[in-house]
Design a protein around this motif. Sequence first.
Motif, PDB file in Angstrom:
ATOM      1  N   ILE A 103      -7.072   6.421  -5.869  1.00  0.00           N
ATOM      2  CA  ILE A 103      -6.389   7.695  -5.291  1.00  0.00           C
ATOM      3  C   ILE A 103      -6.132   8.544  -6.508  1.00  0.00           C
ATOM      4  O   ILE A 103      -6.465   9.851  -6.644  1.00  0.00           O
ATOM      5  CB  ILE A 103      -5.381   7.502  -4.523  1.00  0.00           C
ATOM      6  N   SER A 122      -9.158  -0.025   1.970  1.00  0.00           N
ATOM      7  CA  SER A 122      -8.430  -0.993   1.716  1.00  0.00           C
ATOM      8  C   SER A 122      -8.017  -1.887   2.973  1.00  0.00           C
ATOM      9  O   SER A 122      -8.220  -3.188   2.643  1.00  0.00           O
ATOM     10  CB  SER A 122      -7.265  -0.513   1.095  1.00  0.00           C
ATOM     11  N   MET A 127      -2.188  -0.377   7.520  1.00  0.00           N
ATOM     12  CA  MET A 127      -2.926   0.776   6.949  1.00  0.00           C
ATOM     13  C   MET A 127      -2.197   2.245   7.550  1.00  0.00           C
ATOM     14  O   MET A 127      -2.081   3.210   6.884  1.00  0.00           O
ATOM     15  CB  MET A 127      -4.248   0.911   6.683  1.00  0.00           C
ATOM     16  N   ALA A 153      -4.448  -3.248  -3.621  1.00  0.00           N
ATOM     17  CA  ALA A 153      -3.402  -2.087  -3.618  1.00  0.00           C
ATOM     18  C   ALA A 153      -3.146  -1.563  -4.915  1.00  0.00           C
ATOM     19  O   ALA A 153      -3.391  -0.252  -4.962  1.00  0.00           O
ATOM     20  CB  ALA A 153      -2.005  -2.666  -3.450  1.00  0.00           C
ATOM     21  N   PHE A 162       0.709  -1.205  -0.029  1.00  0.00           N
ATOM     22  CA  PHE A 162      -0.039   0.069  -0.110  1.00  0.00           C
ATOM     23  C   PHE A 162       0.660   1.260   0.076  1.00  0.00           C
ATOM     24  O   PHE A 162       0.465   2.235  -0.785  1.00  0.00           O
ATOM     25  CB  PHE A 162      -0.905  -0.107   1.205  1.00  0.00           C
ATOM     26  N   ILE A 219      -9.131   6.183   1.404  1.00  0.00           N
ATOM     27  CA  ILE A 219      -8.798   4.798   0.364  1.00  0.00           C
ATOM     28  C   ILE A 219      -7.929   3.841   0.944  1.00  0.00           C
ATOM     29  O   ILE A 219      -8.389   2.489   0.903  1.00  0.00           O
ATOM     30  CB  ILE A 219      -8.063   5.144  -0.869  1.00  0.00           C
ATOM     31  N   LEU A 220      -7.056   4.096   1.841  1.00  0.00           N
ATOM     32  CA  LEU A 220      -6.080   3.272   2.584  1.00  0.00           C
ATOM     33  C   LEU A 220      -7.123   2.649   3.501  1.00  0.00           C
ATOM     34  O   LEU A 220      -6.916   1.030   3.997  1.00  0.00           O
ATOM     35  CB  LEU A 220      -4.866   3.994   3.411  1.00  0.00           C
ATOM     36  N   ALA A 251      -6.398   0.512  -4.965  1.00  0.00           N
ATOM     37  CA  ALA A 251      -6.451   1.818  -3.993  1.00  0.00           C
ATOM     38  C   ALA A 251      -5.519   2.974  -5.011  1.00  0.00           C
ATOM     39  O   ALA A 251      -5.762   4.056  -4.835  1.00  0.00           O
ATOM     40  CB  ALA A 251      -5.500   1.471  -2.978  1.00  0.00           C
TER      41      ALA A 251
END
Length: 304
Positions: free
Chosen positions: A195, A235, A253, A188, A71, A231-232, A191
């Motif tokens: 982003i 995830s 995260m 990932a 990530f 977003i993290l 993600a």
Amino acid sequence: MTTPVMRLYPAEYRARYGHEIAEVYRQAVDGAGRLARSREAADLAAHALRMRLHVSSDRRAGRLFAAAAPFVVAVLAAHAGLELFNLAAFLLDTRGDGPYLGAADWVFAGVWTAVLAAAVAALAGRWPAGRWCLAVVLVVCALLAATIGRGGVLGAPGALVVLSALSAAILVGCPPDMAPDWRVRRIAFGAAIAIWAPLSALCVMWRTLFADYVGIELALLAESNMWPCLILAISACAVARGGGSARLALAAMVTAALPVVAYDAVITGYHPAQAVVPALSFLLTAAVLLARRSVPNRASPQRG
């Protein structure tokens, strides 16, 4: 094997396994070229540092870095995409005399292209090579920002040094025997796109509505790190729902968000209070989502 590399190991570990390490290294480089010998020495030095810092795969820190690394790569891919997007916007801007791009801008354009390529390679399946290439490029980025005193189009050399150094530390600390599986890399990768795409669209809208206020657009990019944190957090929930540890996903995260939050704190004038909102949004969102996962579904029928 060179003595300086061996001295990187903790004394107790060196005394117990030094002869075995030296023999394995000798067999690995026997008849190899200079590049292969350098790569083996670098791998050995990284292993020694991980042992000294207690981030091997049998330690909690090693497992944490391994979970956070994909990530971190995703955030770097999105950031590189935003940097290159902004450079393209400058090049396509034909109003007035057009923007001036100096040598530093082109240098960092090459750096961010390399970051994006290494990140995509790592997430697409070439994890060992992509991870190491990305770590090397980040070190180069930090050195360039500190030496040139600029960070390309977006400026903020100090922020780039912080972002690059923290991200590289996490990537180097990731044990090589704990590569992320395809499911985690797929999350990932998603993600990174989640982003990059909305923030790029936001920049297009901002440039269209306020064509004469490019400086405000750059500030908007700098202040937009709440979105990556969100977003993290999502995830983390996706990783946990797939069977992973909720606690490890949350901790990973948070670790992956540290370079983003630190970058935001530096680029906004060394006011850490301005990083509180994205940090709290990440922590609260992740805590709520992961807590919901841990609550049993009482509505489900019980089987006798």
